[in-house]
Each structure stands twice: as structure tokens, then as C-alpha cells.
Design a protein around this motif. Structure first.
Motif, mmCIF file in Angstrom:
data_model
loop_
_atom_site.group_PDB
_atom_site.id
_atom_site.type_symbol
_atom_site.label_atom_id
_atom_site.label_comp_id
_atom_site.label_asym_id
_atom_site.label_seq_id
_atom_site.Cartn_x
_atom_site.Cartn_y
_atom_site.Cartn_z
ATOM 1 N N GLN A 40 -10.780 8.809 -13.225
ATOM 2 C CA GLN A 40 -10.563 9.247 -11.844
ATOM 3 C C GLN A 40 -9.578 8.277 -11.195
ATOM 4 O O GLN A 40 -9.834 7.075 -11.155
ATOM 5 N N THR A 41 -8.455 8.789 -10.707
ATOM 6 C CA THR A 41 -7.455 7.905 -10.094
ATOM 7 C C THR A 41 -7.750 7.693 -8.619
ATOM 8 O O THR A 41 -8.466 8.468 -7.986
ATOM 9 N N ASN A 42 -7.174 6.635 -8.089
ATOM 10 C CA ASN A 42 -7.342 6.286 -6.676
ATOM 11 C C ASN A 42 -6.030 5.676 -6.173
ATOM 12 O O ASN A 42 -5.321 5.008 -6.931
ATOM 13 N N LEU A 43 -5.738 5.937 -4.914
ATOM 14 C CA LEU A 43 -4.516 5.393 -4.328
ATOM 15 C C LEU A 43 -4.817 4.977 -2.898
ATOM 16 O O LEU A 43 -5.431 5.738 -2.150
ATOM 17 N N ALA A 44 -4.413 3.776 -2.515
ATOM 18 C CA ALA A 44 -4.747 3.284 -1.178
ATOM 19 C C ALA A 44 -3.616 2.424 -0.635
ATOM 20 O O ALA A 44 -2.961 1.678 -1.371
ATOM 21 N N ILE A 45 -3.393 2.538 0.671
ATOM 22 C CA ILE A 45 -2.337 1.763 1.326
ATOM 23 C C ILE A 45 -2.849 0.360 1.651
ATOM 24 O O ILE A 45 -3.981 0.190 2.104
ATOM 25 N N PHE A 46 -2.009 -0.632 1.389
ATOM 26 C CA PHE A 46 -2.330 -2.035 1.700
ATOM 27 C C PHE A 46 -1.116 -2.675 2.372
ATOM 28 O O PHE A 46 0.015 -2.464 1.940
ATOM 29 N N SER A 47 -1.391 -3.489 3.393
ATOM 30 C CA SER A 47 -0.295 -4.198 4.071
ATOM 31 C C SER A 47 -0.440 -5.709 3.892
ATOM 32 O O SER A 47 0.207 -6.486 4.585
ATOM 33 N N SER A 48 -1.284 -6.115 2.952
ATOM 34 C CA SER A 48 -1.581 -7.546 2.810
ATOM 35 C C SER A 48 -1.094 -8.143 1.491
ATOM 36 O O SER A 48 -1.545 -9.223 1.101
ATOM 37 N N VAL A 49 -0.161 -7.467 0.803
ATOM 38 C CA VAL A 49 0.330 -8.028 -0.459
ATOM 39 C C VAL A 49 1.184 -9.261 -0.147
ATOM 40 O O VAL A 49 2.051 -9.230 0.723
ATOM 41 N N VAL A 50 0.913 -10.347 -0.863
ATOM 42 C CA VAL A 50 1.582 -11.616 -0.562
ATOM 43 C C VAL A 50 2.038 -12.295 -1.863
ATOM 44 O O VAL A 50 1.350 -12.236 -2.884
ATOM 45 N N HIS A 51 3.225 -12.884 -1.808
ATOM 46 C CA HIS A 51 3.793 -13.601 -2.952
ATOM 47 C C HIS A 51 3.067 -14.931 -3.122
ATOM 48 O O HIS A 51 2.964 -15.717 -2.182
ATOM 49 N N LEU A 52 2.576 -15.190 -4.352
ATOM 50 C CA LEU A 52 1.871 -16.458 -4.613
ATOM 51 C C LEU A 52 2.718 -17.420 -5.443
ATOM 52 O O LEU A 52 2.549 -18.637 -5.345
ATOM 53 N N GLY A 53 3.581 -16.877 -6.282
ATOM 54 C CA GLY A 53 4.402 -17.738 -7.122
ATOM 55 C C GLY A 53 5.246 -16.910 -8.068
ATOM 56 O O GLY A 53 4.916 -15.752 -8.352
ATOM 57 N N SER A 54 6.327 -17.503 -8.564
ATOM 58 C CA SER A 54 7.266 -16.751 -9.397
ATOM 59 C C SER A 54 7.116 -17.052 -10.883
ATOM 60 O O SER A 54 7.564 -16.281 -11.731
ATOM 61 N N ASN A 55 6.517 -18.191 -11.229
ATOM 62 C CA ASN A 55 6.399 -18.560 -12.631
ATOM 63 C C ASN A 55 5.056 -19.226 -12.895
ATOM 64 O O ASN A 55 4.942 -20.427 -12.673
ATOM 65 N N PRO A 56 4.030 -18.466 -13.320
ATOM 66 C CA PRO A 56 4.062 -17.035 -13.637
ATOM 67 C C PRO A 56 4.204 -16.179 -12.377
ATOM 68 O O PRO A 56 3.891 -16.647 -11.282
ATOM 69 N N PRO A 57 4.662 -14.928 -12.546
ATOM 70 C CA PRO A 57 4.893 -14.053 -11.379
ATOM 71 C C PRO A 57 3.584 -13.504 -10.828
ATOM 72 O O PRO A 57 3.015 -12.555 -11.358
ATOM 73 N N HIS A 97 0.122 6.934 4.632
ATOM 74 C CA HIS A 97 -0.812 6.535 5.694
ATOM 75 C C HIS A 97 -2.179 7.181 5.508
ATOM 76 O O HIS A 97 -3.222 6.537 5.702
ATOM 77 N N TYR A 98 -2.171 8.457 5.139
ATOM 78 C CA TYR A 98 -3.439 9.183 5.073
ATOM 79 C C TYR A 98 -4.278 8.830 3.844
ATOM 80 O O TYR A 98 -5.424 9.244 3.735
ATOM 81 N N THR A 99 -3.747 8.024 2.936
ATOM 82 C CA THR A 99 -4.602 7.513 1.852
ATOM 83 C C THR A 99 -5.668 6.562 2.405
ATOM 84 O O THR A 99 -6.603 6.209 1.690
ATOM 85 N N SER A 100 -5.510 6.144 3.683
ATOM 86 C CA SER A 100 -6.476 5.208 4.267
ATOM 87 C C SER A 100 -7.785 5.884 4.671
ATOM 88 O O SER A 100 -8.739 5.207 5.066
ATOM 89 N N ALA A 101 -7.851 7.205 4.588
ATOM 90 C CA ALA A 101 -9.130 7.884 4.861
ATOM 91 C C ALA A 101 -10.160 7.481 3.802
ATOM 92 O O ALA A 101 -9.800 7.197 2.662
ATOM 93 N N LYS A 102 -11.413 7.457 4.202
ATOM 94 C CA LYS A 102 -12.479 7.084 3.252
ATOM 95 C C LYS A 102 -12.924 8.319 2.473
ATOM 96 O O LYS A 102 -14.025 8.852 2.667
ATOM 97 N N PHE A 103 -12.072 8.749 1.559
ATOM 98 C CA PHE A 103 -12.396 9.917 0.747
ATOM 99 C C PHE A 103 -13.533 9.584 -0.219
ATOM 100 O O PHE A 103 -13.714 8.431 -0.627
ATOM 101 N N HIS A 104 -14.271 10.600 -0.632
ATOM 102 C CA HIS A 104 -15.308 10.442 -1.652
ATOM 103 C C HIS A 104 -14.661 9.983 -2.958
ATOM 104 O O HIS A 104 -13.493 10.279 -3.219
ATOM 105 N N VAL A 105 -15.434 9.277 -3.772
ATOM 106 C CA VAL A 105 -14.902 8.726 -5.028
ATOM 107 C C VAL A 105 -14.324 9.806 -5.949
ATOM 108 O O VAL A 105 -13.396 9.552 -6.724
ATOM 109 N N ASN A 111 -3.738 13.410 -5.346
ATOM 110 C CA ASN A 111 -3.809 14.853 -5.198
ATOM 111 C C ASN A 111 -3.918 15.258 -3.724
ATOM 112 O O ASN A 111 -3.140 16.077 -3.232
ATOM 113 N N ARG A 112 -4.843 14.621 -3.002
ATOM 114 C CA ARG A 112 -5.125 15.041 -1.628
ATOM 115 C C ARG A 112 -3.949 14.775 -0.691
ATOM 116 O O ARG A 112 -3.709 15.525 0.246
ATOM 117 N N CYS A 113 -3.201 13.697 -0.959
ATOM 118 C CA CYS A 113 -2.088 13.320 -0.078
ATOM 119 C C CYS A 113 -0.729 13.685 -0.683
ATOM 120 O O CYS A 113 0.315 13.270 -0.173
#
Lengths: 208, 208
Positions: A40-57, A97-105, A111-113
Motif C-alpha cells: 500500500q503506497t502513501n504520499l504526504a507533503i512535508f516542509s521540514s526537510v533539512v540538509h544535514l551533510g554532504s559526505n555522506p549525503p 497540498h491535499y495529501t495532508s488530509a488524514k486519509f485512512h491507511v 490515487n486520491r490526489c
């Protein structure tokens, strides 16, 4: 306008969410794709991705509290050890944006968006076909942030796909990549490059 | 273009830095202001400020390895327990960029890069006067990210200053706030608002 700590505490919940979620400035707009053991696939929007280091990436992102109600993204990452991070482009900000709805598992946000699953190089987690700048990530560790019961999810880049046209003069140009930013919980921004400066050595700092 | 893990490992150091530092998408452009016990101020650009939660209002940022060569920012925060986070605006992206030089501890980047110290409400750490959107932060904890010897510095917002004109229809508008974003190590972007969507409830998700 000046808010003290007490002013912030007195704000109603929605106003506080809106203001504090904008305080960092612009945030990257990414979709995180995962899959569970039942495929079962899942897709969700995140705005908190942050760079920690390049080596290793290494990249991190902040996940909500580890409770039974936790997001499917975190659960699937722990289950399978992999996920994808996909830049959002203006053409599908509404879908994203609408992937942020709390859809059932049982509901896949792909598919839905109306976003398309794509599988690259036998990587198990689904990429977003509509995204031209995306990464296959290998889970490294989850670090507890105890004060508010969130988690910093750390992963290593195993696959990196980006458009040839986004590399300009040896540098990645996010305007050319057509990537977008987010402020708060629901505002989206396009990017216009306004400046470029060299790596700084003390001896080369100009007089101001 | 597709890079595998092996391709990324084979990149020369500078190319890898440029590409991996752009992989998250747009990053917020902030100056962090600090002061040490000898009243020596310090100012440094950071693109890793991340929202951790709104209640309490917590932000994090990633600091370089905890070695003797560590940045003055981290050292001063541990010494005094406070710091400021200041949005960068287009008018001073060049000044802000050059704070990334490794100046001697006796050199204040405020002075060397021609930005102005401002003290607000008896808060001990210096704000950037030229910034109209800024926060006074109380240090909460430093969480080790052992895999690459970096640190997630967690702080709570104690003072929040933002321009009245940036609040539009109850939401913070970062285009109106004139805030900028960063990609990689040296590219700066202005923001143009392109969309705004409501908080999402499952029942209200449109058909796509």
C-alpha cells in the motif's frame, strides 16, 4: 508587531500555528513517498526537510509524535527502510497540498490526489512521476526530540534525479528546476534567483 | 540526470557540496546573532533553520561538528543561552553572505559586513536592525546527530518581531515580508506567492 513569549502563549491555536509555522522563513516543498509491506503506497507533503551533510549525503525531516495515531509515512519508513523525497512544482501544488488530509491507511494519496507512482532502479519506495527533482532515501536513524515528542528522521541519498536544465554554471538553479517553497501551513511560492556569490575566504571579503 | 550512491561518492568535493546542498529544495535564509561573555558579538548565515513545533514555539538549526574549531555561534549560545534568528532581505544578501567567512573570534561580522546590532527588550543577544522579521531565541538543548557529528540546536521563541504588512488575511505572507531563500551554498531567491489552500479535512478534499 512584537509578540512576547506571553503574547504567543495567549494566541488562539490556529493563529499560533500560522505565525510560528512561518517564523523560519521559506520552507522547502516536498512530497515523501512510501510503501508498506502490503504494497500500500502513501504520499504526504512535508516542509521540514533539512540538509544535514554532504559526505555522506544526509537529509533529515521532522515527523510528528510517535503515537499510535502517527503518520503512515513514519510507519512505512520504519517497516521498509526507504522512502522518496520529491520536489513539488507549481503545476501540482493543489494535488500536493491535499495529501495532508488524514486519509485512512487503505487510501493511497497518489490515487486520491491524482499523482503518479514511478519506480526507478528497483528502489522499493514510489517516486512521484510528476516531480523532476527527486531522491531515493535509505533510512539511517530516528532521533527523538523529547521536548515536544517529535522525531528527526535521518536518511542517506541513494538515488538523486534532477533535470539537466537545472544545472547552470555548475550550480543547481532552483528557479530553473521550477521548485517551490511553502510558508506556514498553506501558502506556496515560486522562486526567482536574485543573487549568486562565491564561496567565502576571509581574504576575499570585500569592504562594505 | 540520475546519480546513484556510487556516482555521488565519486563526485569531487565541491560538486558534491553544491548538488547535495540543493537537494532539499529552497532553504530559509537567516542570520543568527550571538554574543559571548566578553560582549563580543557574532553574526553568521544559516540555511538550516527548521520548524519543530508551535506549542511551545520551537525552532531548530543544524550546527557543524562540536570540535575546538566549531563556529562561534554554537559556542556563544552554550555560553549565554540565547541567540537571535533574523530573516535576510534582498537589500543585504551580499552582506549576509559574507558573514560565512571564518573570521577571527575578535572580529564581529556585524561590523565587518556592515550590518547593525539592535537590542530589544533587554534580550542579551543582538538582533539585526536591517531585518524586519526576527526572533529572540532561548536555547533549549543540543541533540547530537552522531552519524556525521553535527548537532540539532533546539530553541524556543521568546520574542517575535514581524512587519504588520506581512500579515495578510490572517496569514504571514513571506513575499510581503520580503524574505529570501537559499539554494546550495551561494544562490539567493526572492519569493512570489502562487497559491493558498485551506487546512485540509478528509471530507473536503476535492475530486482530482
Amino acid at each position: 508587531m512584537i509578540y512576547t513569549k506571553e503574547d504567543i502563549e495567549k494566541l488562539d491555536r490556529i493563529s499560533r500555528l500560522k505565525i510560528i509555522n512561518s517564523a523560519t522563513g521559506i520552507k522547502p516543498a516536498n512530497l515523501i513517498g512510501t510503501i508498506n509491506k502490503e504494497n500500500q503506497t502513501n504520499l504526504a507533503i512535508f516542509s521540514s526537510v533539512v540538509h544535514l551533510g554532504s559526505n555522506p549525503p544526509l537529509l533529515g525531516f521532522i515527523s510528528r509524535p510517535r503515537t499510535t495515531d502517527a503518520g503512515h509515512t513514519y510507519h512505512n519508513i520504519i517497516e521498509n527502510g526507504c522512502y522518496t523525497i520529491n520536489h513539488i512544482h507549481p503545476e501540482f501544488i493543489k494535488n500536493a497540498h491535499y495529501t495532508s488530509a488524514k486519509f485512512h491507511v487503505d487510501v493511497s494519496e497518489f490515487n486520491r490526489c491524482n499523482l503518479s507512482e514511478e519506480y526507478i532502479n528497483d528502489f522499493i519506495a514510489p517516486f512521484v512521476a510528476e516531480s523532476t527533482f527527486k531522491m531515493g532515501m535509505r533510512f539511517v536513524e530516528a532521533i527523538d526530540i523529547k521536548i515536544n515528542n517529535t522525531v528527526l528522521v535521518v536518511g542517506e541519498i541513494e538515488h538523486l534525479i534532477l533535470p539537466d536544465t537545472s544545472i547552470i554554471a555548475g550550480d543547481v538553479d532552483l528557479e530553473a528546476a521550477n521548485s517551490v517553497g511553502i510558508s506556514g501551513l498553506n501558502s506556496y511560492y515560486s522562486l526567482k534567483k536574485i543573487g549568486n556569490f562565491p564561496y567565502v575566504r576571509v581574504k576575499e571579503v570585500p569592504e562594505f
